[in-house]
Design a protein around this motif. Sequence first.
Motif: not given
Length: 437
Positions: A214-215, A287-290, A391-392, A402-403
């Motif tokens: 999802g991210q 990887v995604m995000a922080t 966030y979109f 999101w799910d």
Amino acid sequence: MNKWIRSFFLFTIVALFAVGCSSEGASSDSGDSSGSGDSDKSGESAQSEEQVTLSLYSTVTNESDKETLDNVIAKFEKENPDIDIDQTYPASEYESQLRVKMAANDMPDLFDTHGWSKLRYGEYVADLSDMDWVQYLDPSLKQIFTDEEGKVYAYPLNQAKDGLTYNKNVLDKYGIEPPKTFDEFMTALETIKEESNGEIVPFWFAGSNKSALGQFFDQFATPLLITDPDNDYSEELLDGSFDWSNYTFLPEKLLEMQENGLLNVDLLTAQSYEQNQLFAQDKIAFVMATTPIGGVKELNPEAELGVMPMPAIREGGEQTWIGGERHTMAVWKDTKYPEESRKFIEFLAQPEIVKEVAEGTSLPAGLTNAEADVYYGPYYSQYSDVKVEPYFDRVFLPSGMWDVMGGTGQELLSGSMTPEQVSKKMGEEYTRLRESN
């Protein structure tokens, strides 16, 4: 003999009478013996009644973030021995569990609003506007946490500036600059695969948790559909007229990455705790995000990670950070323990705790009352001119999507869906949830 029997009998009667009197006196008297026993029990009962247990739910999934929050909670409990905090980290089940609790109006005393402080949880949270820490709320977060009437919906543990985290040692080894466009990103992944002879996973996901996928969709949707002036679908997304075939690029590219061996083979079973170990071993590149650096450094002090904004999808586009609120703490408006719940938030707002949380999660603090030495600070400074976009899903999608994003990602990579079917499913759920919300 008869005389001895009579004496024994008389002695027994007297003894029994004495015991009976003593017993009767004790039961009718409010004296020390019985009174002190009851008093002890009452004291235990009163002490038990004074002990408060607060339920706390958080969206934290990263092990380093959990450890940071657990340590802070332990410090609070030590300073406040009459208050226990029962923390729960439901991971991918967080939203579904909170929906059930909202429907039953039985929320946790303290909970994470994870980007939905006003839109989803607004009617369930207590107003925190009279608390001292509000004067230190970072200006970039004021619009997110407050409304026109001045209500403050939650306390920000930290704030997000998400893009991609990369292994600096790996990129340096192969002479790769942090990519600015999606094409450059794909080239970087291919280079890492080829130069490492497949020993390093170019793009790693803990895909057993659908939120990881999802991210991917959520963060890449912004440069694909919002920030490119020639491909800005924000109005269509807001009014419900969006053509979801414009989304197909993302599942197509994710599937292409899998087919070309650019993702981890065990993606659908990989667990989030493995990420730190693999970064520490220089086995993964992006990887995604922080990603908090603390857990990685504990395993390998020589490890070096970097962060970068989202690459532009199309040539000529601009990079963007994806941000807003990350982890928060709200108080349920109907909690039985409002004073104790607010006391915990007051504790969180102390400068030394603000600093500890920011540094422990490798993210900027939500308050301005502390100077945190955040590991990624130099990277945030390097990209200080890059705009932060929300966030979109928080702006353009109805609650529950999101799910859907994460779930369709899992089905795509398991072979159960095509990219076109992913977009179709997204469109159907988008319409259904808009109507039901």
